[in-house]
Motif scaffolding. Structure first.
Motif, PDB file in Angstrom:
ATOM      1  N   GLU A 224       0.851  -1.197   0.000  1.00  0.00           N
ATOM      2  CA  GLU A 224       0.000   0.000   0.000  1.00  0.00           C
ATOM      3  C   GLU A 224       0.882   1.242   0.000  1.00  0.00           C
ATOM      4  N   ASN A 225       0.460   2.274  -0.699  1.00  0.00           N
ATOM      5  CA  ASN A 225       1.199   3.536  -0.730  1.00  0.00           C
ATOM      6  C   ASN A 225       0.431   4.604   0.025  1.00  0.00           C
ATOM      7  N   ILE A 226       1.001   5.076   1.133  1.00  0.00           N
ATOM      8  CA  ILE A 226       0.394   6.179   1.873  1.00  0.00           C
ATOM      9  C   ILE A 226       1.173   7.469   1.655  1.00  0.00           C
ATOM     10  N   GLY A 227       2.037   7.498   0.655  1.00  0.00           N
ATOM     11  CA  GLY A 227       2.899   8.648   0.399  1.00  0.00           C
ATOM     12  C   GLY A 227       2.188   9.986   0.306  1.00  0.00           C
ATOM     13  N   PRO A 228       1.032  10.077  -0.365  1.00  0.00           N
ATOM     14  CA  PRO A 228       0.357  11.380  -0.430  1.00  0.00           C
ATOM     15  C   PRO A 228       0.027  11.972   0.944  1.00  0.00           C
ATOM     16  N   HIS A 229      -0.134  11.120   1.950  1.00  0.00           N
ATOM     17  CA  HIS A 229      -0.384  11.619   3.302  1.00  0.00           C
ATOM     18  C   HIS A 229       0.850  12.285   3.905  1.00  0.00           C
ATOM     19  N   TYR A 230       2.023  11.996   3.337  1.00  0.00           N
ATOM     20  CA  TYR A 230       3.242  12.590   3.884  1.00  0.00           C
ATOM     21  C   TYR A 230       3.301  14.086   3.625  1.00  0.00           C
ATOM     22  N   ALA A 231       2.718  14.544   2.514  1.00  0.00           N
ATOM     23  CA  ALA A 231       2.735  15.980   2.237  1.00  0.00           C
ATOM     24  C   ALA A 231       2.059  16.741   3.370  1.00  0.00           C
ATOM     25  N   ARG A 232       0.899  16.249   3.797  1.00  0.00           N
ATOM     26  CA  ARG A 232       0.209  16.923   4.896  1.00  0.00           C
ATOM     27  C   ARG A 232       0.966  16.746   6.211  1.00  0.00           C
ATOM     28  N   THR A 233       1.524  15.562   6.456  1.00  0.00           N
ATOM     29  CA  THR A 233       2.318  15.352   7.671  1.00  0.00           C
ATOM     30  C   THR A 233       3.439  16.373   7.760  1.00  0.00           C
ATOM     31  N   LEU A 234       4.116  16.593   6.648  1.00  0.00           N
ATOM     32  CA  LEU A 234       5.224  17.547   6.621  1.00  0.00           C
ATOM     33  C   LEU A 234       4.748  18.981   6.824  1.00  0.00           C
ATOM     34  N   ARG A 235       3.586  19.319   6.275  1.00  0.00           N
ATOM     35  CA  ARG A 235       3.035  20.662   6.516  1.00  0.00           C
ATOM     36  C   ARG A 235       2.770  20.870   8.007  1.00  0.00           C
ATOM     37  N   GLU A 236       2.212  19.838   8.640  1.00  0.00           N
ATOM     38  CA  GLU A 236       1.939  19.942  10.076  1.00  0.00           C
ATOM     39  C   GLU A 236       3.240  20.140  10.853  1.00  0.00           C
ATOM     40  N   TRP A 237       4.266  19.357  10.508  1.00  0.00           N
ATOM     41  CA  TRP A 237       5.548  19.499  11.197  1.00  0.00           C
ATOM     42  C   TRP A 237       6.139  20.878  10.964  1.00  0.00           C
ATOM     43  N   ARG A 238       6.093  21.362   9.731  1.00  0.00           N
ATOM     44  CA  ARG A 238       6.697  22.663   9.403  1.00  0.00           C
ATOM     45  C   ARG A 238       6.029  23.798  10.180  1.00  0.00           C
ATOM     46  N   ARG A 239       4.714  23.770  10.261  1.00  0.00           N
ATOM     47  CA  ARG A 239       4.002  24.825  10.977  1.00  0.00           C
ATOM     48  C   ARG A 239       4.371  24.826  12.460  1.00  0.00           C
ATOM     49  N   ARG A 240       4.459  23.629  13.036  1.00  0.00           N
ATOM     50  CA  ARG A 240       4.812  23.531  14.458  1.00  0.00           C
ATOM     51  C   ARG A 240       6.266  23.944  14.685  1.00  0.00           C
ATOM     52  N   PHE A 241       7.140  23.511  13.787  1.00  0.00           N
ATOM     53  CA  PHE A 241       8.556  23.875  13.880  1.00  0.00           C
ATOM     54  C   PHE A 241       8.714  25.393  13.835  1.00  0.00           C
ATOM     55  N   ASP A 242       8.030  26.034  12.893  1.00  0.00           N
ATOM     56  CA  ASP A 242       8.152  27.478  12.703  1.00  0.00           C
ATOM     57  C   ASP A 242       7.603  28.229  13.915  1.00  0.00           C
ATOM     58  N   SER A 243       6.413  27.826  14.366  1.00  0.00           N
ATOM     59  CA  SER A 243       5.788  28.558  15.472  1.00  0.00           C
ATOM     60  C   SER A 243       6.507  28.311  16.796  1.00  0.00           C
ATOM     61  N   GLY A 244       7.157  27.166  16.940  1.00  0.00           N
ATOM     62  CA  GLY A 244       7.838  26.842  18.188  1.00  0.00           C
ATOM     63  C   GLY A 244       9.344  26.957  18.125  1.00  0.00           C
ATOM     64  N   PHE A 245       9.861  27.685  17.118  1.00  0.00           N
ATOM     65  CA  PHE A 245      11.311  27.683  16.948  1.00  0.00           C
ATOM     66  C   PHE A 245      12.043  28.367  18.097  1.00  0.00           C
ATOM     67  N   GLY A 246      11.376  29.258  18.807  1.00  0.00           N
ATOM     68  CA  GLY A 246      12.038  29.859  19.963  1.00  0.00           C
ATOM     69  C   GLY A 246      12.470  28.810  20.969  1.00  0.00           C
ATOM     70  N   ASP A 247      11.628  27.817  21.212  1.00  0.00           N
ATOM     71  CA  ASP A 247      11.982  26.731  22.126  1.00  0.00           C
ATOM     72  C   ASP A 247      13.074  25.846  21.532  1.00  0.00           C
ATOM     73  N   ILE A 248      13.011  25.614  20.217  1.00  0.00           N
ATOM     74  CA  ILE A 248      14.044  24.813  19.567  1.00  0.00           C
ATOM     75  C   ILE A 248      15.398  25.507  19.684  1.00  0.00           C
ATOM     76  N   ALA A 249      15.412  26.819  19.466  1.00  0.00           N
ATOM     77  CA  ALA A 249      16.669  27.570  19.556  1.00  0.00           C
ATOM     78  C   ALA A 249      17.282  27.437  20.951  1.00  0.00           C
ATOM     79  N   GLN A 250      16.461  27.512  21.992  1.00  0.00           N
ATOM     80  CA  GLN A 250      16.982  27.369  23.342  1.00  0.00           C
ATOM     81  C   GLN A 250      17.545  25.967  23.572  1.00  0.00           C
ATOM     82  N   ALA A 251      16.857  24.952  23.026  1.00  0.00           N
ATOM     83  CA  ALA A 251      17.343  23.580  23.174  1.00  0.00           C
ATOM     84  C   ALA A 251      18.677  23.400  22.466  1.00  0.00           C
ATOM     85  N   LEU A 252      18.820  23.985  21.280  1.00  0.00           N
ATOM     86  CA  LEU A 252      20.075  23.877  20.531  1.00  0.00           C
ATOM     87  C   LEU A 252      21.210  24.589  21.261  1.00  0.00           C
TER      88      LEU A 252
END
Length: 405
Positions: A315-343
């Motif tokens: 089975e190919n669920i690849g098309p669902h990855y586009a949305r998964t990545l959008r979700e990750w990108r939005r969270r990464f961008d909005s929470g980058f202040g916390d990521i910067a502190q962790a780094l």
């Protein structure tokens, strides 16, 4: 990454990739080689379990495999916690709708926001979608009460816990090469679920007493990281661990179309070009691996098991990855202040509040936004796939027929 080129939005960057995808079969004589080398698509992309594969060594030998995995996953649990859903699943989800998030965004941009289309929950659609995927893996594997399960590639423990908490009297031995992931999963189960046993162990080094002891083997987005010359070894190890008459396995892996594999395998893409530099913001994303084709995997299942394993479904669920990545990108961008502190806490020598340190942090941010968009473009155009392959021992009449749900 240096900020010499910028776009009005991430969506404009996606459109830029789309131009190259639409023209990938046309010669780019007028485009400078420095640009074409960065924009070779399809790229060496993996998720995340998803990520991008950089091919630095011809074989993922035991002495380098742990370093390769740690280079990506040991960036820090705190960083991944910002953009993953609360289950900490770092692989493709399965949504009830591929583009409901885009409809929601458009609705919110208007005067009157509308509720989620298709009745999709708005609290955390990514978490719901990840749980749906994990349950689908459990269903395809037909995991039953009392089964002993081997998981190759622990992630942060979401699948192992879904198995033991959802199916009574099951046990899971889960393997990882990431020290930070192993510590995270052990902490999760230390207070309760003793049926999950975490092993900092390569699949090629499983103890002899495990031979033929497992009812099921599951592995989610791990096969991409092992190297093309290791596919048969990988499935031989799975066959070795499964019970000889009734064993069943499910492997989920990111794939590339057969017609593009030869050119892809010879190309130098974005990650392969940049991961060579030993700076934290250029840490490798799965060096030593390469994306397989579906044919590579199905052939390796048969040959690696000496024809003892039969492919049950693909089975190919690849098309669902586009949305998964959008979700990750939005969270990464909005929470980058916390990521910067962790780094900064993890890499104080190079990521700090000095002008040079701030520049390193910003380059890290821009690399990951590029990575998310780069991958999304590949999956949304079916330049990449993500296949769930189920296989079983020949003659296993107990398995039945597990259709997609």
């Amino acid at each position: 990454m240096r900020g010499e080129v910028s776009f009005k939005s991430d969506e404009e960057l996606l459109k830029f990739f789309q131009i190259f995808i639409d023209n990938r079969d046309k010669p780019l004589f007028l485009v400078p080689s420095t640009i074409t080398s960065l924009l070779t698509l399809p790229a060496a992309i993996l998720s995340l379990p998803v990520g991008i594969v950089g091919r630095l060594v011809p074989s993922n030998i035991l002495t380098t495999a742990r370093q390769n995995i740690s280079a990506h996953y040991d960036l820090g649990n705190d960083m991944f916690r910002v953009f993953l859903s609360k289950d900490m699943t770092y692989s493709c989800a399965i949504f009830p709708s591929l583009d409901a998030d885009l409809k929601i965004s458009n609705a919110r941009a208007g005067a009157t926001p509308r509720p989620s289309p298709n009745g999709e929950p708005v609290e955390d659609p990514l978490h719901d979608a990840q749980m749906r995927k994990l349950q689908h893996i459990i269903h395809k594997a037909d995991i039953r009460p009392g089964h002993r399960v081997l998981e190759i590639g622990s992630g942060w423990g979401s699948l192992a816990l879904a198995i033991t908490r959802g199916v009574p009297h099951t046990t899971v031995d889960t393997l990882t090469l990431s020290v930070e992931q192993a510590e995270h999963v052990r902490a999760l189960v230390r207070g309760g679920d003793a049926r999950v046993r975490v092993h900092l162990l390569d699949f090629r080094a499983m103890p002899a007493e495990w031979r033929g002891r497992f009812d099921r083997v599951v592995s989610v987005e791990m096969v991409e990281a092992i190297g093309a010359d290791m596919y048969e070894t990988y499935f031989a190890a799975i066959d070795w661990a499964l019970k000889p008459q009734t064993g069943v396995g499910v492997v989920q892996g990111i794939t590339i179309p057969e017609a593009r594999y030869d050119a892809y395998a010879k190309s130098e893409d974005f990650i392969n070009k940049w991961v060579r530099l030993p700076l934290p913001w250029l840490l490798a994303l799965f060096p030593g691996g390469i994306l397989p084709t579906v044919t590579h995997l199905t052939d390796a299942i048969v040959t690696g098991s000496s024809q003892r394993l039969l492919v049950e479904s693909v089975e190919n669920i690849g098309p669902h990855y586009a949305r998964t990545l959008r979700e990750w990108r939005r969270r990464f961008d909005s929470g980058f202040g916390d990521i910067a502190q962790a780094l900064k806490a993890k890499y104080p020598e190079t990521m700090n509040d000095t002008p040079e340190g701030i520049r390193e942090v910003e380059m890290f941010r821009r690399k990951w936004i590029y990575y998310f968009c780069y991958c999304e473009a590949g999956f949304s155009t079916r330049t990449l796939g993500d296949h769930i392959i189920t296989f079983t021992k020949e003659g296993n009449v107990e398995y039945g027929c597990q259709v997609f749900v």
